[in-house]
Structure formats: C-alpha cells, structure tokens
Design a protein around this motif. Structure first.
Motif, PDB file in Angstrom:
ATOM      1  N   LEU A  73       0.966  -1.153  -0.020  1.00 44.98           N
ATOM      2  CA  LEU A  73      -0.108  -0.054   0.131  1.00 44.98           C
ATOM      3  C   LEU A  73       0.696   1.162  -0.007  1.00 44.98           C
ATOM      4  N   MET A  74       2.008   1.037   0.758  1.00 44.31           N
ATOM      5  CA  MET A  74       2.791   2.289   0.629  1.00 44.31           C
ATOM      6  C   MET A  74       3.434   2.569  -0.584  1.00 44.31           C
ATOM      7  N   ALA A  75       4.009   1.534  -1.277  1.00 46.07           N
ATOM      8  CA  ALA A  75       4.264   1.786  -2.670  1.00 46.07           C
ATOM      9  C   ALA A  75       3.300   2.153  -3.504  1.00 46.07           C
ATOM     10  N   ILE A  76       1.948   1.722  -3.370  1.00 45.66           N
ATOM     11  CA  ILE A  76       0.877   2.556  -4.139  1.00 45.66           C
ATOM     12  C   ILE A  76       0.927   3.749  -3.908  1.00 45.66           C
ATOM     13  N   ALA A  77       1.054   4.055  -2.640  1.00 41.73           N
ATOM     14  CA  ALA A  77       0.716   5.627  -2.330  1.00 41.73           C
ATOM     15  C   ALA A  77       1.854   6.379  -2.912  1.00 41.73           C
ATOM     16  N   MET A  78       3.241   5.811  -3.116  1.00 42.78           N
ATOM     17  CA  MET A  78       4.220   6.356  -3.824  1.00 42.78           C
ATOM     18  C   MET A  78       4.397   6.684  -5.173  1.00 42.78           C
ATOM     19  N   GLU A  79       3.592   5.482  -5.814  1.00 44.20           N
ATOM     20  CA  GLU A  79       3.828   5.301  -7.170  1.00 44.20           C
ATOM     21  C   GLU A  79       2.998   6.352  -8.035  1.00 44.20           C
ATOM     22  N   LYS A  80       3.320   6.669  -9.228  1.00 41.97           N
ATOM     23  CA  LYS A  80       2.546   7.540  -9.717  1.00 41.97           C
ATOM     24  C   LYS A  80       1.989   7.076 -11.163  1.00 41.97           C
ATOM     25  N   ARG A  81       2.524   6.022 -11.700  1.00 40.86           N
ATOM     26  CA  ARG A  81       1.826   5.602 -12.992  1.00 40.86           C
ATOM     27  C   ARG A  81       1.127   4.376 -12.717  1.00 40.86           C
ATOM     28  N   ASP A  82      -0.217   4.610 -13.662  1.00 37.70           N
ATOM     29  CA  ASP A  82      -1.387   3.829 -13.205  1.00 37.70           C
ATOM     30  C   ASP A  82      -1.207   2.365 -13.597  1.00 37.70           C
ATOM     31  N   ILE A  83      -0.307   1.816 -14.595  1.00 37.31           N
ATOM     32  CA  ILE A  83       0.021   0.422 -14.537  1.00 37.31           C
ATOM     33  C   ILE A  83       0.556  -0.146 -13.347  1.00 37.31           C
ATOM     34  N   HIS A  84       1.478   0.586 -13.113  1.00 37.82           N
ATOM     35  CA  HIS A  84       2.175   0.063 -11.947  1.00 37.82           C
ATOM     36  C   HIS A  84       1.301  -0.195 -10.523  1.00 37.82           C
ATOM     37  N   ILE A  85       0.359   0.708 -10.463  1.00 37.67           N
ATOM     38  CA  ILE A  85      -0.553   0.525  -9.390  1.00 37.67           C
ATOM     39  C   ILE A  85      -1.383  -0.590  -9.514  1.00 37.67           C
ATOM     40  N   LEU A  86      -1.806  -0.972 -10.693  1.00 38.89           N
ATOM     41  CA  LEU A  86      -2.492  -2.178 -11.208  1.00 38.89           C
ATOM     42  C   LEU A  86      -1.676  -3.400 -10.620  1.00 38.89           C
ATOM     43  N   ILE A  87      -0.391  -3.372 -11.106  1.00 36.47           N
ATOM     44  CA  ILE A  87       0.316  -4.536 -10.659  1.00 36.47           C
ATOM     45  C   ILE A  87       0.509  -4.555  -9.037  1.00 36.47           C
ATOM     46  N   LEU A  88       0.786  -3.537  -8.447  1.00 37.87           N
ATOM     47  CA  LEU A  88       0.817  -3.515  -7.217  1.00 37.87           C
ATOM     48  C   LEU A  88      -0.366  -4.101  -6.420  1.00 37.87           C
ATOM     49  N   THR A  89      -1.709  -3.831  -7.076  1.00 43.00           N
ATOM     50  CA  THR A  89      -2.773  -4.238  -6.334  1.00 43.00           C
ATOM     51  C   THR A  89      -2.766  -5.612  -6.033  1.00 43.00           C
ATOM     52  N   ASP A  90      -2.108  -6.436  -6.809  1.00 46.89           N
ATOM     53  CA  ASP A  90      -2.030  -7.857  -7.083  1.00 46.89           C
ATOM     54  C   ASP A  90      -1.366  -8.281  -5.522  1.00 46.89           C
ATOM     55  N   LEU A  91      -0.386  -7.520  -5.186  1.00 47.59           N
ATOM     56  CA  LEU A  91       0.047  -7.851  -3.922  1.00 47.59           C
ATOM     57  C   LEU A  91      -0.832  -7.752  -2.662  1.00 47.59           C
ATOM     58  N   VAL A  92      -1.558  -6.476  -3.110  1.00 51.97           N
ATOM     59  CA  VAL A  92      -2.522  -6.415  -1.785  1.00 51.97           C
ATOM     60  C   VAL A  92      -3.625  -7.618  -1.520  1.00 51.97           C
ATOM     61  N   GLY A  93      -4.035  -8.192  -2.888  1.00 60.14           N
ATOM     62  CA  GLY A  93      -4.559  -9.446  -2.727  1.00 60.14           C
ATOM     63  C   GLY A  93      -4.112 -10.294  -2.022  1.00 60.14           C
ATOM     64  N   PHE A  94      -2.527 -10.651  -2.130  1.00 63.98           N
ATOM     65  CA  PHE A  94      -1.815 -11.614  -1.275  1.00 63.98           C
ATOM     66  C   PHE A  94      -2.215 -11.287   0.073  1.00 63.98           C
ATOM     67  N   ALA A  95      -1.837 -10.060   0.506  1.00 61.04           N
ATOM     68  CA  ALA A  95      -1.914  -9.714   1.979  1.00 61.04           C
ATOM     69  C   ALA A  95      -3.354 -10.158   2.418  1.00 61.04           C
ATOM     70  N   MET A  96      -4.535 -10.004   1.425  1.00 57.40           N
ATOM     71  CA  MET A  96      -5.859 -10.527   2.051  1.00 57.40           C
ATOM     72  C   MET A  96      -5.890 -11.879   2.112  1.00 57.40           C
ATOM     73  N   ILE A  97      -5.201 -12.702   1.120  1.00 55.91           N
ATOM     74  CA  ILE A  97      -5.303 -14.237   1.341  1.00 55.91           C
ATOM     75  C   ILE A  97      -4.487 -14.806   2.498  1.00 55.91           C
ATOM     76  N   LEU A  98      -3.269 -14.045   2.900  1.00 57.72           N
ATOM     77  CA  LEU A  98      -2.810 -14.431   4.132  1.00 57.72           C
ATOM     78  C   LEU A  98      -3.627 -14.060   5.369  1.00 57.72           C
ATOM     79  N   ILE A  99      -4.301 -13.073   5.436  1.00 55.99           N
ATOM     80  CA  ILE A  99      -5.049 -12.835   6.720  1.00 55.99           C
ATOM     81  C   ILE A  99      -6.352 -13.793   6.753  1.00 55.99           C
TER      82      ILE A  99
END
Lengths: 106, 197, 86, 92, 287, 226, 210
Positions: F31-57
């Motif tokens: 989420l911090m990386a998303i907050a720092m990132e500026k380009r849209d496609i990168h945010i899309l890729i990083l949301t994949d990781l947010v999904g992993f966090a959800m799966i772990l919880i």
C-alpha cells in the motif's frame, strides 16, 4: 389528541394570515414604506389576539382551544400583512400579553 | 487559503487511490499494537497439518470421516438445524476417486475435490450462497471485460464504422495536405512576386 | 523430523522478499520486471497455504496467479504498443 | 559433524527457492527472470513433494511449462515492441 | 380510541403546514438580516399549493419513468419519515435510510431531466452525500451511548438520564450541521446553489414541483423534530414548535450571512466537522 | 485417530500470529508503494500484492471455512484485475484517439519461432483438461481452463483458426444454469443431494473453464501470427 | 428462510431498505435513458449526448444485477456474505460506467476500480479477523459476543473498506466524477447501492462493536 388541536391552530393561523395578506393588499397599494404609523384597529386585533393566545386560562367559561384559535387567527391576520405593515402592532401586542402573563403567573 | 488548496487536492480523482492506500496502510500498522489471538472455538476446525498424511490416510488432508452412502462425515456447522443432510457430501467418494484412493495414499486432494468432499460441502451446501456470489463476481467481470473488448478494443480493423472513420481521416488528411500545398504555393508565388517587384 | 515451521518461515521470508522486490526492487520502473517479481511473492504465499494444508486453495492459487500475470503482461504489451504514457 | 545430513530435501528446496527468488529480484532482464523463476518453481515443487501431495505436484508440473510459455511469449513480444519503438516510434 | 390512520394523516398535515411556515420564516429572517423586506410568512405554502394547479409539461429529453416517479418517491419517503418518527417513534436507522433515499432523489431528479444544470446538481449530490451521510451517522454514535436505536427508547433514556445535549453536545452539533445543510441558501447546500439555477429542481414543473416543495417542508419538519426529540428529551409539542421556530431563525441567520462553498470545500469541511465531533464523542465513551 | 478435533489445534494457534503479521506487513509495504507510485499500470500490478495480503489474513484462521473463503478471494482478485486492465486499455485508446485520429491501435502481429508451441501444447492441454474434469468444481475449472487457454494460444500463434466466442459463452451459460439448478435442489430437496452435488460441481467446472477459455480468445489478437 | 449457514437477518429497517431497493430496481428495468443537452462552445448550437442501444442494454443488465445484489446485501445475516455482496457491487459499479466514451469519466472509473481492488484487503481481511476472534461469521451469533480489541480492529478495517468501496468522503472524488455521463437510471443505482451499503455497514459495525 394534542396534534389535532395544533393542526386546527395552524389552519386557523394560515387562514388568518391569508386574509390579512389580502386585506392589507386591498388597503395598501403603494410600494414598500419604511415608516408607517400605528394602525389602531390592527393594534387592537394584535393585542386581543396575543392576549387570547397566551392568557387563555383567564377565561374559564369558554373552552381554551376556541380561545386560542381565535387568538391565533388574529395573530396571523396581523403578523402576515404586507411586508412592513403590522410589525409594531405585533410587537406591542406580544409585549402586553407577555406582561399580563407574567403578572398572572407570579 | 492553504486549507482550500488541500481540499482541492483531495478531490482530484488521480490522488484518491493513493490517499486510500496511504490511510489503509497506516491503519494496518495499528494492527501490530492490537492484541491478536486466534479463538480456538472455531466452526469447521481441522486437524493439525500433516497428521492425516503421515498416518497414510489415502484421502489425506480432507478426510472428515463418514462412510460412502452409509453415514455422514463430521462437520461442525453454524446452524445444523437448517441442514438436514449435513456431512453427507463429505463422506461421498465417486467411483473414480475410490479407484484413485486404492492405488496411492498421496492423491487426497484430488480425491476430495472431485464430487464429494469438504470444499463441496462448505461451498455448495452449508454456504452455498457465497459461491453463487463469488462466481457472479467472476461472471460480471467477464461480461465487462468481454463487452469492452468486443465493442471497442478488439477487431478494430474489420468494423464498418472504423473503416468509414479511416476513410474520413484519409480524406481530411489529403485535404489538409492539399491545403498546405496550395498555401505554400501561394507563399512561394508571393515571394516570387515580391522578388520580382 | 518433519517441521512445518521451517516451511512456514521460509514462506514468510519469500513473501516479504517478493513484496519488497516488487515494491522497491532494482529495475522495477519497467512494468514487466515488476509483474515478474510478484511471482516470488505468490510462491511464498503458496508455501504458506501449503503449510496450512489448504491444498485446494493452493491449486487454485497456482492457476489464478498464472492467469493474473498473463492478463497484466497483455495489458502492458498492449499499452506499450499504443505508446500510451501510463 | 555430519555434513551430508545437511543436504536433505528441506534445505535443498528452501535453498533453491531463496536463491532463485533473490536472483529473480536482483536480475533486471526479463528473460533471465524467467529462467530464475523456473528455479524457484523447482524449489516449490520439491516443497510440495516433501509435503507428500503428489497431485498438487502433478498439477504444478503441468502448469509450470504453461507459465513459462506465457512469460516467454509476452516478453518476446514486448521486446519486439520496444525494439521497434526505439527504431522510429510505434507502428512505423 | 386510537386510530393510526387518523394519527398519520394529522401528523402529515401538521408537518406540511408547519414545515412550510417554517421555511417561509427562514426566508423572512434571511431577508431581514440582509435588510430586505422579504416575502410574507405563508409565501412558501402558497407557492407549493400554487404549483399543484399549474400546467405540467414534460421536457423532450427526460428519462421517462424516473422523471415522474422520483418526485412521488420523495414524497413517499418523507411521509414514511413522519410515520416512523412522530407517529410510531420507531427506529432511527430507518430515518437514516430515508435520508439516504433523499440524497438519491436529489441525484436522480437532477440527472433524469437531461438539463445541464440538473446534471451538475446530480454530480454535486454525489459529492454532498459522501459527507452528509457521515454526519447523519451521528445517530449511530448515539447507539454507543444509549444502546438503543428506538426513538421511543431514547426518549425514555433521557427521562432517566437527562437530555442528551448535555451528554453528547458534539453529536448534537453534528446533527445540527445536517439541518444547516438542508436549509435553503446555506453554505453547504451545494445541490440547490443558485449558480446552477435551482439545481435538481430546475426542470420539474407543475405538480411535480409541488410534490418536491411539499416533501421539502415535511423533511424540514421531520429533521427539526428529530433533533429536538433526540437531544432535548421528552418535551411537549408546544415546546417542540417553539424550538423549531428558534432553530429556523438560527439557520436563517447562518444562511443569510455566509457565502456558498465550493463543492469540494463543502464536503471536506463537513467531513472535518464530522471527524472531530465523532472522535470527541467516542473518546469520552471509551474512557 | 480423531478425524475432526473439537477445537482448533495448538499448532494453528502458534502459526496464527506470524502469518497474520506477514499479511499486515506485505499489505503495508504494497500500500505504501501504491501511495508513492505515480503511474497507473504500476498501481494495477501492485494491487495484486494487496490481494496476497488479503489471502494470508484469511488463510491464517486455519479452518476448513477459511480455506473455502480463500477461493472467492482469489476469484475476486482475478476478476477485478481482468476488468480493470481492460478499462485501462480502453481509456488509453480513447485518449490517444482523441489526440490523434490517425493512429492505428490494432495490435502488432508477431512470428514466434518456438518449437514448443507446435509440439507441447496439445498434450499438456489434454492432460490438464482431463485432470480438471476429474477434479471438477472451481479448482477443476481453473485447471481445465488453463488447458483450454493454452490450446487456443498455441493454435493462434501457429496461425490456425480457433472456435468462435459465441460457442464458448453458450457452454458457459449452460454451466451456469446447471449450477443454479443444483443449488436450488440443495435447498429445496436435500434428499437428492447427490444429484445436486454433481450438477453444481459439473456446472461450476464448465463455467470456470469456459471463462478461462474466453481469456484466451480475448487475447487472440495480441499473440496472433502474421 | 435460510441458505445453509447463511441466514437472513430481518427487522423493519432491513425490510424498508430491501423494498426500496426492489422498487428502484423495477423502475430501472422499465426505465429509459435521458438525453443530455449541453451548449457547445463557440457556436449557438446544442450538443446532445445519448446512450446508444447496445450500450443501453449492457448497462441495464448490469444495473439490474446491481440492484438485486444491493437488495441482498440489505438482508443478509452473514458477515462474509456481506463483504462478497460489497465486492460484487463494486465491480458492477465499475462495469456500469465502464462503457462510456468520455476519457475523464473512464479515468475516474479506473481510479475507482483501483480502490475497489484494494478494498478486498480491508473487507475480506476484516471479516477474517472477526472470524478469527469470534470463531463465527454469523451476525446473529456475533451479536451476543462481547467485543474485543481485535474485533473492533476488524470492524474498523471493514469500515475503511466500505468507505473506499462506496466513495464516502475523503474518497469521494473518484466516485463523483464517474457521474458526469448520460444514463440516469444506471447512475442512480451506482449511487443508491453505495449509500445503502454504507448504512448497512454502519449497522453491522454497531452489531459487532456492542
């Protein structure tokens, strides 16, 4: 049935207000006047109205809601005349009746 | 007004996901301060890892008891009163899976994910509605994506509208070129005339 | 002696390494690199799922992570082809 | 000291995974990453095998090549696109 | 002898008439503050009655069923509000829901007309809904204090523990912000701002407009009634009426002397108020 | 040996904290990386990781219920990535088109000179399909869908024709109907649980598999042969 | 009425919301779109924005599903089910707007979609934390459990998720910009679903936290 009485008062007030508006339009055709004199009949109506509305318990013979209805009608008549008219009358009537109310209650 | 500028910044769509991420990320840190512990009294508990497979149970991680078509498996559900056939699915093993079971003790997952098994019990029976929703989400996403691609992003070469547009573009392009040529011609002529005069 | 905890810790380490690599690793300005780095984290998560014996979830996870990567790579290539600046 | 005892399936697979993933993150070229990813995948396959889930290992063994093919195709295509764009802009 | 239907009817009439008078008073107060004579008190009432006798016309661009249904829905929800509030003293959550539907009506009556002003009002309705709902969530925080969502139970709670305005003044402030927001010409009423003509009401003529005005007066009555009942405890109808008049005069003053805010600023300042008040309420409860 | 314990075993309670903290940590990082990132496609890729966090919880609870909750989580992630990437592409297309009407937006054709694409896919796809049919249910669908996807892909890259999209979505609709009927039988007539089980499992498998196949078809342009 | 472990949770409030949702869904099913008229810059002409038939059909279908999903979210008595309903509504909201032509609107849809994706962490994660703390996700059972710090943490996570998903301030911008497009019945359902969801979530939070 408190609400019903309030509804009656409201309707009476609105009718009075509408009549007062019509009356004042028929009397005063000129544009808005800043300084106007106190109109004695209107003043009488205001005082009677406010006294009836606030001090209805002084007259025990007649049911109170009739008294209040008449009072509210008169108040509405005076308060809702054309803009600029009936303000002072309202204030005087209110002060007088408040004075009477205070005397009777203290 | 500094605060007004700040408010305007919040209202820029491009910043909103980042703002959301920032707030959520900071809030996740709070999670480290909150005392967390797993309540051992859960519904649908399971054995500790690797116990079943070490016991050489052919239906290894998902064996929940029961005898095929004779007795139900053990399922600790939330509202057993609403589920008259609770646990039957868990105990059912299809003939094919029975065959697999007989040849090797290491195929438990596939045995119990073929019809009859724990996930079927939970996903289809006790919490069936969740599954409906979950695959509706998938379906809706596919409808959105395929609608967009069929109508817009795909097959752009063959569409009549696009061809018409291309033709229009070509025409306007040639017009523009012609205009430019005539303009430059005029310029050249003017220059020439100036030079001559 | 088979110890689940070793695997669990390995999975946790992999996940965190993968996440860090995806977020701030070398060369992540290139979206392709970033997408491929998420695979490390996905392997770590798969390992944790394995420790919990969530094997069906693990199977699905393996399948979906491949498809996710495919979708992302397609989006990247398509965008680069158009010359879009995103 | 029994050094050979150190080389059991657990350590090997964890070593494979960690070395592979570190390499995958540190290496910058996408094609190299795909190669290193298959090392990670191999480590993970070992892990699954040591957990004795044969069918999961089976599924992974099949899905592994698929992901490799997909990665390769995409990366090749993106490389091609980049090459073209460097030459003279897109779609020239 | 208790007749529910009669009770509802009386209360709806009462709300309509008194609400209209209050809105007229609001306008009068504003005018006096701004040194204008202002219209008569019953002007608002006469307006809303007038529209029922005017010819209705349909613009060519409307989205058909919604354009008509939305005004009827607006009327229906606030009549429901009367039934849940003053008549039955039911659950506050339903009134919360009614308020949400009111925001929907603002949104859709703006967008279903096809007019650009209505469209802008529609977008602004979405802006404002995002903060007004949080303000209205003050009723949810009441639950943490009183452990009930029932208006009748809240009244009995106040009989025992005294008026809630002493216990939770910040919540009362939050609720008062909602009332200010709904007051005409207030700094937060971005949906009906005069820069977009009449906002979502621009394209509604004839009896549809009549419905809208009728429901607005009922809404004003219900909101004031709720505020007085929730925060001032068991008081008689006379005092409720007097309180309504006082609050209307106060909001009139506020509307008269403040400019309208830009939509973003309106939302964010409402949110800031909501945040501060909510935190200020929750912390004493926790301690 | 007890098959189901009355309480969650001690090991899971021990594993709970490390895993949930991992989830929080990777959630925080991404989420911090998303907050720092500026380009849209990168945010899309990083949301994949947010999904992993959800799966772990979700996974950290360690019960059967938690496992069945992971599956919807994974599906939601996949579905949203698919839809949003498509929106991103169409947005960029419209942006470019509005700037420059003259630009061609059709994907470029590629020639892949890989032998594996002609030999392996048919076999792998067949095995995957068979395995998926055996598994059935959501997992089976995903596996079989992977097979179909690969098959379509390889045919496309070799320049061969593939089945039309309408046919596949028809099968998908059929699967959907089967599956819904299965559910209805579960709740209305539990005595026919076996029938409804097969309907539901088979229907879901068909549905998911064809959905994955559709992804392959959607991408037939990108990886088409010259 | 029960679907296995998923039991409906009904009182007058939920019935009111449910019926309102169904009424609006019905209106959407029979409704038509409006024509948006705007003045054009530089000339005296008007410019009309219409929804063409193909787009109309797709959007109406998605809107009806969204209405039904919101109605379901109003009466479900299961925490996890509620979060799934929320994600469904999120993706449908994206879908309803995604077929428009304006670039700005598409941009805000994309940004909203990113939020909706991130929301899966707080929503599902919050529900899972509550599951871990209580051992159940049924609201009827949670009602009688005394709240712990962990449950409240999970509940606040869920609230953040719902805030993002439904575009409550301070995350309003991406959602509000989506509405600058024709097609009022569909915009209505987008807005309505998010408002009702936030109300329902507040109610659920009160159930959890007390």
């Amino acid at each position: 049935m408190e609400e019903l009485y309030f509804l009656i008062y409201l309707i009476v007030f609105i009718v009075g207000a509408a009549l007062g508006l019509l009356y004042s339009y028929s009397i005063h055709l000129e544009p808005f006047v800043v300084k106007e004199k106190i109109n004695i009949p209107i003043l009488a109506m205001a005082i009677i109205g406010w006294i009836l509305a606030l001090n209805f318990n002084l007259l025990n013979i007649i049911p109170s809601f009739i008294l209040i209805s008449i009072g509210v009608f008169l108040i509405g008549f005076v308060i809702d005349m054309r803009p600029g008219y009936g303000r002072r009358e309202t204030v005087i009537g209110f002060v007088v009746s408040l004075f009477i109310w205070l005397i009777t209650h203290i | 007004m500094r605060i007004g500028d700040l408010f305007n910044k919040f209202a820029t769509p491009k910043r909103v996901p980042r703002l959301f991420a920032l707030i959520l990320g900071l809030f996740l840190i709070v999670g480290f301060l909150v005392p967390m512990a797993l309540n051992p009294d859960q519904i649908y508990p399971r054995l500790e890892p690797q116990v079943q497979i070490e016991a050489n149970d052919p239906a290894a991680p998902y064996d929940r008891g029961g005898e095929v078509l004779h007795s139900p498996g053990i399922t600790d559900s939330q509202y057993p009163q609403y589920e008259p056939k609770l646990g039957w699915i868990t105990s059912y093993v299809s003939p094919l899976a029975q065959f697999v079971m007989s040849i090797s003790p290491y195929f438990g997952t596939s045995i119990y994910s073929s019809p009859g098994g724990l996930i079927d019990e939970i996903l289809y029976y006790t919490r069936g509605f969740d599954t409906v929703l979950e695959s509706s989400i998938l379906m809706m996403a596919f409808i959105i994506a395929s609608w967009l691609s069929i109508n817009y992003t795909m097959n752009r070469k063959n569409e009549v509208e696009n061809i018409q547009k291309d033709v229009k573009i070509a025409i306007s392009e040639s017009d523009r070129v012609a205009n430019e040529i005539s303009k430059s011609n005029q310029k050249a002529k003017r220059k020439q005339m100036r030079r001559e005069s | 002696m088979f110890n689940v905890f070793i695997w669990l810790i390995a999975g946790i380490i992999l996940t965190i390494i993968g996440t860090l690599g995806t977020c701030w690793g070398p060369g992540v300005k290139d979206p392709v690199v970033r997408t491929l780095n998420t695979e490390v984290a996905s392997v770590g998560v798969s390992l944790i799922l394995l420790c919990y014996n969530h094997t069906l979830a693990l199977l699905t996870m393996i399948a979906t992570s491949v498809i996710c990567t495919l979708i992302l790579l397609r989006a990247i290539s398509r965008l680069e082809e158009m010359g879009a600046d995103v | 000291m029994d050094f050979l005892g150190f080389f059991n399936i657990t350590t090997i697979s964890i070593a494979l995974m960690i070395i592979g993933s570190l390499g995958m993150i540190l290496v910058k070229k996408p094609l190299d990453k795909v190669i290193l990813f298959s090392i990670v995948d191999a480590g993970f396959l070992l892990a699954v095998v040591s957990f004795k889930y044969l069918d999961v290992a089976f599924a992974m063994a099949i899905l592994g090549p698929i992901s490799t093919i997909i990665f390769l195709m995409s990366i090749l295509k993106i490389n091609e696109i980049r090459k073209k764009q460097n030459e003279g802009g897109p779609n020239v | 002898m208790y007749n529910l239907m009669a009770d509802i009817l009386i209360n709806v009439c009462l709300a309509f008439l008194f609400g209209s008078l209050l809105l007229g008073l609001h306008r009068k107060v504003m005018a006096r503050v701004q040194l204008r004579p202002g219209p008569p008190l019953i002007q608002y009432l006469l307006h809303s009655l007038k529209f029922f006798f005017k010819e209705s016309s349909w613009p060519k661009t409307i989205s058909k069923p919604f354009y008509i249904a939305i005004t009827v829905i607006l009327c229906a929800i606030w009549v429901t509000g009367i039934i849940v509030g003053p008549v039955l003293k039911g659950s506050l959550m339903i009134i919360f829901g009614i308020y949400a539907v009111h925001k929907i009506v603002e949104h859709n009556s703006g967008s279903s007309s096809g007019s650009p002003y209505g469209k802008l009002s529609c977008v602004r309705a979405v802006f404002s809904a995002s903060s007004e709902l949080l303000l209205f969530a003050s009723v949810a925080l009441l639950y943490l204090i009183t452990h009930t969502m029932d208006i009748g139970a809240i009244i009995t709670y106040q009989q025992v523990h005294g008026p809630l305005i002493y216990k939770a003044p910040l919540l009362a402030l939050m609720f008062f912000m909602i009332i200010v927001t709904k007051a005409p010409y207030s700094p937060f009423s971005i949906t009906t701002g005069k820069d977009i003509i009449s906002g979502f009401e621009t394209e509604h003529f004839g009896f549809l407009r009549g419905y809208i005005m009728l429901s607005e007066s009922i809404m004003w009555y219900v909101l004031l009634w709720l505020f007085l009942t929730i925060f001032f405890g068991p008081i008689s109808l006379l005092w409720i009426f007097i309180g309504m008049i006082i609050i209307t005069i106060i909001t009139g003053f506020i509307s008269a002397i403040t400019p309208m805010l830009n939509p973003n600023h309106s939302v964010m300042s409402q949110l800031s108020i909501a945040l501060i008040c909510a935190i200020g309420t929750i912390i004493p409860i926790m301690i | 040996m007890p098959v189901v314990p009355p309480y969650v075993p001690f090991e899971y309670i021990n594993m709970y904290l490390p895993v949930i903290y991992t989830g929080l940590i990777i959630g925080f990082f991404s989420l911090m990386a998303i907050a720092m990132e500026k380009r849209d496609i990168h945010i899309l890729i990083l949301t994949d990781l947010v999904g992993f966090a959800m799966i772990l919880i979700v996974a950290s609870v360690g019960t059967d219920l938690a496992e069945s909750f992971i599956l919807p989580g994974l599906v939601v992630e996949l579905a949203e990535i698919l839809a949003i990437s498509e929106i991103l592409i169409s947005r960029e297309m419209r942006k470019i088109q509005s700037k420059d009407m003259n630009k061609s937006l059709s994907p470029m054709d590629m020639t892949y000179d890989m032998e594996i694409l002609t030999t392996a896919p048919n076999f792998i796809a067949l095995v995957l399909l068979a395995f998926g049919v055996f598994l059935t249910g959501f997992t089976g669908g995903a596996v079989a869908g992977g097979g179909i996807l690969l098959y379509i892909f390889s045919r496309k890259t070799r320049g061969l024709p593939v089945v039309e999209i309408e046919g596949i979505s028809g099968i998908s609709g059929l699967g959907w109907c089967m599956w819904i009927i299965g559910f209805c039988i579960f709740f209305l007539m539990p005595q026919y649980w076996l029938l409804s089980l097969f309907l539901a499992a088979g229907g879901l498998m068909l549905k998911v598999a064809t959905k994955m196949g559709i992804i392959g078809i959607l991408m037939r342009e990108e990886y088409g042969k010259k | 009425m029960a679907f296995g472990d998923i039991v409906l949770y009904i009182n007058p409030f939920h019935l009111f919301m449910f019926v309102t949702m169904l009424v609006f869904t019905f209106l959407i099913a029979i409704g038509r779109t409006e024509t948006q008229v705007e003045a054009e810059l530089g000339t005296l002409d008007d410019k009309t924005k219409k929804v063409d038939l193909k787009e109309f059909k797709a959007r109406r279908f998605l809107s009806i599903i969204c209405g039904i999903a919101t109605a379901g979210a109003m009466i479900t008595g299961d925490l996890y089910n509620l979060t799934l309903f929320m994600s469904l509504i999120g993706i449908l909201n994206i879908g309803i707007i995604s077929s428009v032509k304006q670039v700005e609107v598409l941009d805000s849809v994309f940004q909203y979609g990113l939020i909706a994706m991130m929301c899966s962490l707080p929503l599902f994660g919050g529900a899972a934390l509550i599951l871990g703390a209580c051992g159940t996700v049924s609201l009827l059972a949670i009602q009688s459990i005394k709240p712990t710090a962990m449950m409240i943490f999970g509940a606040i996570l869920m609230f953040i998720g719902a805030c993002g998903e439904s575009g409550i301030a301070p995350f309003f911008a991406s959602k509000a910009e989506m509405f600058r497009t024709p097609g009022s019945p569909f915009l209505l359902i987008v807005h309505l679903s998010s408002l009702f969801i936030i109300i329902r979530v507040i109610e659920v939070l009160l159930i959890i936290c007390t």
